[in-house]
Design a protein around this motif. Structure first.
Motif, PDB file in Angstrom:
ATOM      1  N   SER A 140     -83.407  63.895 -13.234  1.00  0.00           N
ATOM      2  CA  SER A 140     -82.526  63.506 -12.121  1.00  0.00           C
ATOM      3  C   SER A 140     -82.161  62.031 -12.073  1.00  0.00           C
ATOM      4  O   SER A 140     -82.031  61.453 -10.992  1.00  0.00           O
ATOM      5  CB  SER A 140     -83.172  63.880 -10.774  1.00  0.00           C
ATOM      6  N   LEU A 141     -81.984  61.397 -13.209  1.00  0.00           N
ATOM      7  CA  LEU A 141     -81.576  59.993 -13.171  1.00  0.00           C
ATOM      8  C   LEU A 141     -80.144  59.876 -12.662  1.00  0.00           C
ATOM      9  O   LEU A 141     -79.307  60.745 -12.912  1.00  0.00           O
ATOM     10  CB  LEU A 141     -81.678  59.355 -14.558  1.00  0.00           C
ATOM     11  N   LEU A 142     -79.885  58.802 -11.960  1.00  0.00           N
ATOM     12  CA  LEU A 142     -78.526  58.483 -11.507  1.00  0.00           C
ATOM     13  C   LEU A 142     -78.104  57.187 -12.189  1.00  0.00           C
ATOM     14  O   LEU A 142     -78.768  56.156 -12.052  1.00  0.00           O
ATOM     15  CB  LEU A 142     -78.507  58.328  -9.981  1.00  0.00           C
ATOM     16  N   ILE A 143     -77.029  57.281 -12.955  1.00  0.00           N
ATOM     17  CA  ILE A 143     -76.559  56.122 -13.719  1.00  0.00           C
ATOM     18  C   ILE A 143     -75.120  55.827 -13.301  1.00  0.00           C
ATOM     19  O   ILE A 143     -74.271  56.716 -13.328  1.00  0.00           O
ATOM     20  CB  ILE A 143     -76.615  56.426 -15.232  1.00  0.00           C
ATOM     21  N   LYS A 144     -74.866  54.587 -12.916  1.00  0.00           N
ATOM     22  CA  LYS A 144     -73.523  54.245 -12.420  1.00  0.00           C
ATOM     23  C   LYS A 144     -72.883  53.118 -13.225  1.00  0.00           C
ATOM     24  O   LYS A 144     -73.561  52.203 -13.683  1.00  0.00           O
ATOM     25  CB  LYS A 144     -73.619  53.749 -10.970  1.00  0.00           C
ATOM     26  N   ASN A 145     -71.575  53.195 -13.326  1.00  0.00           N
ATOM     27  CA  ASN A 145     -70.756  52.072 -13.782  1.00  0.00           C
ATOM     28  C   ASN A 145     -71.277  51.368 -15.029  1.00  0.00           C
ATOM     29  O   ASN A 145     -71.589  50.172 -15.022  1.00  0.00           O
ATOM     30  CB  ASN A 145     -70.567  51.077 -12.633  1.00  0.00           C
ATOM     31  N   CYS A 146     -71.345  52.122 -16.105  1.00  0.00           N
ATOM     32  CA  CYS A 146     -71.804  51.528 -17.348  1.00  0.00           C
ATOM     33  C   CYS A 146     -70.684  50.672 -17.945  1.00  0.00           C
ATOM     34  O   CYS A 146     -69.504  51.014 -17.838  1.00  0.00           O
ATOM     35  CB  CYS A 146     -72.210  52.605 -18.337  1.00  0.00           C
ATOM     36  N   PRO A 147     -71.035  49.571 -18.603  1.00  0.00           N
ATOM     37  CA  PRO A 147     -70.038  48.743 -19.277  1.00  0.00           C
ATOM     38  C   PRO A 147     -69.304  49.536 -20.356  1.00  0.00           C
ATOM     39  O   PRO A 147     -68.095  49.479 -20.467  1.00  0.00           O
ATOM     40  CB  PRO A 147     -70.871  47.623 -19.890  1.00  0.00           C
ATOM     41  N   GLN A 162     -73.083  47.646 -13.383  1.00  0.00           N
ATOM     42  CA  GLN A 162     -72.074  46.690 -12.908  1.00  0.00           C
ATOM     43  C   GLN A 162     -70.876  46.614 -13.843  1.00  0.00           C
ATOM     44  O   GLN A 162     -70.405  45.529 -14.199  1.00  0.00           O
ATOM     45  CB  GLN A 162     -72.689  45.295 -12.778  1.00  0.00           C
ATOM     46  N   GLY A 163     -70.381  47.793 -14.217  1.00  0.00           N
ATOM     47  CA  GLY A 163     -69.286  47.885 -15.179  1.00  0.00           C
ATOM     48  C   GLY A 163     -68.063  47.054 -14.838  1.00  0.00           C
ATOM     49  O   GLY A 163     -67.404  46.521 -15.737  1.00  0.00           O
ATOM     50  N   ALA A 164     -67.768  46.909 -13.559  1.00  0.00           N
ATOM     51  CA  ALA A 164     -66.557  46.187 -13.158  1.00  0.00           C
ATOM     52  C   ALA A 164     -66.537  44.763 -13.719  1.00  0.00           C
ATOM     53  O   ALA A 164     -65.466  44.181 -13.913  1.00  0.00           O
ATOM     54  CB  ALA A 164     -66.439  46.167 -11.640  1.00  0.00           C
ATOM     55  N   LEU A 165     -67.719  44.211 -14.015  1.00  0.00           N
ATOM     56  CA  LEU A 165     -67.776  42.857 -14.571  1.00  0.00           C
ATOM     57  C   LEU A 165     -67.409  42.831 -16.064  1.00  0.00           C
ATOM     58  O   LEU A 165     -67.260  41.760 -16.647  1.00  0.00           O
ATOM     59  CB  LEU A 165     -69.178  42.272 -14.377  1.00  0.00           C
ATOM     60  N   TYR A 166     -67.285  44.024 -16.674  1.00  0.00           N
ATOM     61  CA  TYR A 166     -66.974  44.108 -18.111  1.00  0.00           C
ATOM     62  C   TYR A 166     -65.622  44.751 -18.380  1.00  0.00           C
ATOM     63  O   TYR A 166     -64.958  44.428 -19.359  1.00  0.00           O
ATOM     64  CB  TYR A 166     -68.005  44.972 -18.835  1.00  0.00           C
ATOM     65  N   TRP A 167     -65.249  45.736 -17.571  1.00  0.00           N
ATOM     66  CA  TRP A 167     -64.080  46.551 -17.886  1.00  0.00           C
ATOM     67  C   TRP A 167     -62.818  45.715 -17.968  1.00  0.00           C
ATOM     68  O   TRP A 167     -62.543  44.892 -17.098  1.00  0.00           O
ATOM     69  CB  TRP A 167     -63.872  47.637 -16.816  1.00  0.00           C
ATOM     70  N   ASP A 168     -62.040  45.951 -19.020  1.00  0.00           N
ATOM     71  CA  ASP A 168     -60.795  45.201 -19.197  1.00  0.00           C
ATOM     72  C   ASP A 168     -59.676  46.106 -19.704  1.00  0.00           C
ATOM     73  O   ASP A 168     -58.657  45.630 -20.179  1.00  0.00           O
ATOM     74  CB  ASP A 168     -61.008  44.028 -20.158  1.00  0.00           C
TER      75      ASP A 168
END
Ligand SMILES: *[C@@H]1O[C@H](CO)[C@@H](O)[C@H](O)[C@H]1NC(C)=O
Ligand SMILES: *[C@@H]1O[C@H](CO)[C@@H](O)[C@H](O)[C@H]1NC(C)=O
Ligand SMILES: *[C@@H]1O[C@H](CO)[C@@H](O)[C@H](O)[C@H]1NC(C)=O
Ligand SMILES: *[C@@H]1O[C@H](CO)[C@@H](O)[C@H](O)[C@H]1NC(C)=O
Length: 376
Positions: free
Chosen positions: A154-161, A122-128
């Motif tokens: 095969s891990l899928l990782i999205k939107n890291c802070p 849920q990176g969007a909650l952190y990105w500035d």
């Protein structure tokens, strides 16, 4: 499991009063009930159950799970166990970088992605747009820490802070088929410093067939040895980077990057050291077959003045650096194919061949000339 024990106990005690047929039937019903129960019983639905599940299950599942903003964060100590991510594992925001949102540790284990599995930071909650320079602390998303003989498939990782996945204090780790996607952070440079996969204090790491779309480093070696990366696609990042951590004595050795394809990155190959960090050595590094496309700044960028521009230092030696075949093209104005800015006497024994990066706009600059490479 408790159910099964009880059932078998019953069966055994009923045995004298039943014929073979009904005994068989009874037995298979119980086996079926056990198999069904074990999947449900071994699925994580709350973080504080994890320790208990790890005691009774060899094969742990994560379905859809949102980790609350307060309370413990998931730590999987997978000794001899398997973990499958079958749903969306996401995290309510925590503006705190003291612990990774997800930690995996242990010996002899296997972690894989199942259908619909995704780890979403849920990176969007952190990105500035300020990355690590922000007052807002941004946690590491996935930490593979103090692990030995682990395989991640095969891990899928999205939107890291910030950093998506870091391997720390680990050895004998295989990471295959990893997919990191922070493309949502591309807009307006919002997600700067979202590094893809980083390595610190680790050895015997084998990474293959991965794809990373992000804004910080695609691959980042901070400290470690015997790290082999084979077949990587990097899109939109800073590039494939060796950059020792600033705070302690550094040793980086026996690193090999093969078949790295970089598109729309700042740099292709980048090695950076700072005059302000303790002394150390980067040695026995090989880049074999690197392809760049639309590189925006420098194709090969090696500088020892990181954090103190124009004053390269020789506190960190860079020796036996082998670069074979770097091809492709750059884009934009002011782009340069090769830039080498070593400290006095700190670079030695570099062997390069097949460096051919097209469409540079600014001449190469080298204060050290690798063997086999014609800088001008
Ligand atoms: C874990 O997965 C591996 C690879 O699929 C398999 O060989 C092994 O038997 C599994 N172990 C357990 C405890 O389920
Ligand atoms: C790596 O090792 C150094 C030196 O022992 C230590 O200071 C540092 O905290 C370690 N970093 C990590 C992330 O393990
Ligand atoms: C270098 O790393 C590779 C793995 O990438 C390993 O097989 C090899 O043994 C290492 N060599 C040394 C001298 O440590
Ligand atoms: C580089 O180091 C050598 C030997 O230590 C010294 O003689 C020389 O003056 C130094 N060069 C620069 C540019 O500092």
């Amino acid at each position: 499991m408790e159910d099964l024990d009880t059932s078998l106990y019953l069966v055994i005690h009923l045995k004298p009063t039943r014929n073979m047929y009904s005994l068989k039937l009874l037995f298979s019903i119980y086996i079926f009930a056990f198999a069904k129960a074990s999947v449900d019983d071994c699925t994580v639905t709350q973080v504080d159950e994890i320790a208990k599940l790890l005691e009774k299950c060899d094969d742990i599942q994560i379905g859809d799970l949102t980790v609350p903003a307060t309370g413990p964060l998931p730590v999987f100590n997978l000794n001899g166990k398997n973990l499958t991510i079958n749903g969306k594992l996401s995290f309510e925001p925590r503006y705190d970088d003291s612990q990774a949102l997800l930690t995996i540790t242990g010996r002899n284990f296997f972690v894989k992605n199942g259908p619909n599995g995704v780890i979403d930071g849920q990176g969007a909650l952190y990105w500035d747009g300020k990355g690590i320079l922000s007052d807002r602390r941004k946690p590491l998303l996935v930490n593979i820490d103090q692990a030995k003989k682990g395989h991640f498939q095969s891990l899928l990782i999205k939107n890291c802070p910030q950093t998506c996945a870091e391997v720390s204090r680990s050895n004998d780790i295989v990471i295959s088929g990893l997919n990191v996607d922070v493309s949502d952070g591309d807009k307006d440079g919002l997600a700067v410093d979202t590094h893809g996969l980083s390595f610190v204090n680790s050895s015997a790491i084998d990474v293959k067939n991965i794809r990373i779309i992000n804004q910080g480093a695609c691959l980042l070696v901070k400290q470690g040895d015997s790290i082999k990366v084979f077949s990587v696609q990097c899109i939109g990042s800073e590039g494939a980077i060796i950059r020792p951590d600033w705070t302690y004595a550094n040793h980086i050795g026996n690193i090999s990057f093969e078949y790295v394809f970089l598109t729309r990155t700042q740099a292709g190959i980048r090695i950076q050291t700072s005059p302000h960090q303790p002394s150390g050595v980067i040695k026995d590094v090989t880049f074999l077959t690197t392809q760049v496309a639309d590189t925006k700044f420098r194709g090969i960028d090696i500088t020892q003045d990181y954090g103190d521009e124009g004053h390269p230092a020789s506190n960190i030696k860079i020796t036996n650096l082998n670069i074979k075949s770097v091809t492709g093209y750059m884009t934009d104005k002011y782009v340069r194919a090769v830039y080498i800015n070593c400290g006095n006497g700190s670079c030695s024994d570099w062997h390069w061949s097949g460096v051919n990066i097209k469409k540079a706009q600014v001449e190469n600059s080298c204060n050290y000339i690798p063997k086999g490479f014609d800088c001008w």
